[in-house]
Write a protein that holds these residues in place. Structure first.
Motif, mmCIF file in Angstrom:
data_model
loop_
_atom_site.group_PDB
_atom_site.id
_atom_site.type_symbol
_atom_site.label_atom_id
_atom_site.label_comp_id
_atom_site.label_asym_id
_atom_site.label_seq_id
_atom_site.Cartn_x
_atom_site.Cartn_y
_atom_site.Cartn_z
ATOM 1 N N SER A 145 -5.541 -8.676 -8.910
ATOM 2 C CA SER A 145 -5.421 -7.213 -8.989
ATOM 3 C C SER A 145 -4.922 -6.801 -10.371
ATOM 4 C CB SER A 145 -4.472 -6.699 -7.904
ATOM 5 O OG SER A 145 -4.911 -7.072 -6.623
ATOM 6 N N VAL A 150 -4.811 4.677 -13.799
ATOM 7 C CA VAL A 150 -4.871 5.510 -12.603
ATOM 8 C C VAL A 150 -5.778 6.708 -12.885
ATOM 9 C CG1 VAL A 150 -3.527 6.944 -11.019
ATOM 10 C CG2 VAL A 150 -2.575 4.789 -11.858
ATOM 11 N N HIS A 154 -6.396 10.487 -8.363
ATOM 12 C CA HIS A 154 -5.610 9.635 -7.459
ATOM 13 C C HIS A 154 -4.692 10.496 -6.588
ATOM 14 C CE1 HIS A 154 -2.776 6.541 -6.110
ATOM 15 N NE2 HIS A 154 -3.596 5.616 -6.596
ATOM 16 N N ALA A 178 -2.190 0.952 -12.486
ATOM 17 C CA ALA A 178 -2.010 0.576 -11.086
ATOM 18 C C ALA A 178 -2.556 -0.818 -10.840
ATOM 19 C CB ALA A 178 -2.714 1.573 -10.163
ATOM 20 N N ASN A 180 -4.076 -2.509 -7.594
ATOM 21 C CA ASN A 180 -4.569 -2.064 -6.293
ATOM 22 C C ASN A 180 -4.836 -3.232 -5.355
ATOM 23 O OD1 ASN A 180 -4.706 0.759 -7.078
ATOM 24 N ND2 ASN A 180 -6.477 0.184 -8.321
ATOM 25 N N LYS A 183 -7.757 -0.193 -1.090
ATOM 26 C CA LYS A 183 -7.728 1.195 -1.541
ATOM 27 C C LYS A 183 -6.306 1.671 -1.845
ATOM 28 C CE LYS A 183 -11.905 2.562 0.950
ATOM 29 N NZ LYS A 183 -12.494 3.504 1.938
ATOM 30 N N ARG A 184 -5.333 0.800 -1.710
ATOM 31 C CA ARG A 184 -3.932 1.167 -1.880
ATOM 32 C C ARG A 184 -3.415 0.697 -3.242
ATOM 33 N NH1 ARG A 184 0.941 -1.659 -0.725
ATOM 34 N NH2 ARG A 184 -0.238 -3.416 0.112
ATOM 35 N N SER A 185 -2.722 1.571 -3.924
ATOM 36 C CA SER A 185 -2.046 1.183 -5.165
ATOM 37 C C SER A 185 -0.678 0.615 -4.792
ATOM 38 C CB SER A 185 -1.888 2.384 -6.094
ATOM 39 O OG SER A 185 -3.147 2.825 -6.564
ATOM 40 N N TYR A 231 4.194 9.146 -2.043
ATOM 41 C CA TYR A 231 3.108 8.166 -1.904
ATOM 42 C C TYR A 231 3.639 6.847 -1.345
ATOM 43 C CZ TYR A 231 -0.840 5.186 -3.109
ATOM 44 O OH TYR A 231 -1.889 4.286 -3.047
#
Length: 252
Positions: A145, A150, A154, A178, A180, A183-185, A231
């Motif tokens: 990753s 970003v 976002h 980011a 990731n 789909k999640r940071s 977030y």
């Protein structure tokens, strides 16, 4: 059909049966529902922004409906206690030595199981200092990753306030980076010393000047911090439904 909101703390706690390393105290996850920033200890200067973290927790409670403990709790990255906290701050001023294998493995599990980390170059470095050390360690923690810029669309830029940039005490970079996982940071990284813009001294005055934008830039950095905290507390924000009715009436 409505579904129960999946939060980071619920996901992290749900891994307890799968991961013996998790603390038994994780059942109570971070004093129940209150937000408390955890702080990563490492071999460098990691503790220069504790007042900023306490301040952003206070601002989070003042401007939203999130209940907080306005504290900043340091932990070794190898500690199972990390799993009690959905938000981890990893900051530093200058280079730091490599993490141990135990620290790398535990941090990887924390992020994989749903934990969130805000990394912050307190020295505003780019290619040296904290920046070089942090990129080196992230390549070990999440090798699949890589850090990427970003995008302006976002969810973190609209999780509470609507923002289009990511300033801190400095404005060296217009956006964050980011790492990731799907789909999640799992990691957001600022080279602008965002917590430096939040920090106050013992008399209540701001510790650092903000450049180049002065006090308006500081306010944007505070709003960014609130967005990042929001977030971190939720896994399933939707692009078209991120402004929760519960908190709309408390916006400033």
């Amino acid at each position: 059909m409505s579904a129960r909101r999946l939060t980071r703390r619920n996901l992290l706690l749900g891994t307890a049966a799968l991961a013996p390393l998790l603390s038994r105290r994780a059942q109570a996850f971070g004093e129940k529902s209150r937000f408390i920033p955890a702080v990563a200890k490492h071999g460098g200067r990691w503790d220069g922004r504790l007042s900023g973290l306490r301040r952003i927790a206070w601002e989070l409670q003042r401007r939203t409906s999130v209940e907080v403990v306005p504290d900043a709790r340091p932990f070794a990255l190898s500690s199972p206690d990390l799993f009690e906290y959905p938000f981890l701050y990893f900051g530093g001023d200058g280079a730091f030595p490599p993490l141990s294998e135990a620290e790398v493995g535990n941090l990887r599990r924390y992020l994989t199981y749903g934990g969130f980390m805000l990394a912050d170059a307190n020295d505003g470095s780019d290619g040296d200092g904290f920046d070089a050390s942090f990129r080196r360690e992230m390549a070990r923690v999440l090798p699949q990753s890589p850090l990427t810029e970003v995008a302006s669309g976002h969810v973190v830029f609209k999780s509470f306030f609507l923002l289009d940039a990511a300033p801190g005490r400095l404005l060296n970079k217009p956006q964050m980076l980011a790492a990731n996982l799907g789909k999640r940071s799992a990691v957001l990284y600022s080279q602008n010393d965002v917590a430096g813009a939040w920090s106050r001294n013992e008399t209540g005055d701001f510790e650092f000047d903000v450049s180049p934008g002065g006090e308006p830039q500081r306010e944007l950095a505070v709003r960014l911090g609130i967005n990042v905290c929001m977030y971190a507390l939720c896994l399933d924000y939707k692009d078209d439904a991120v402004h929760l009715p519960l908190i709309l009436n408390k916006r400033r």
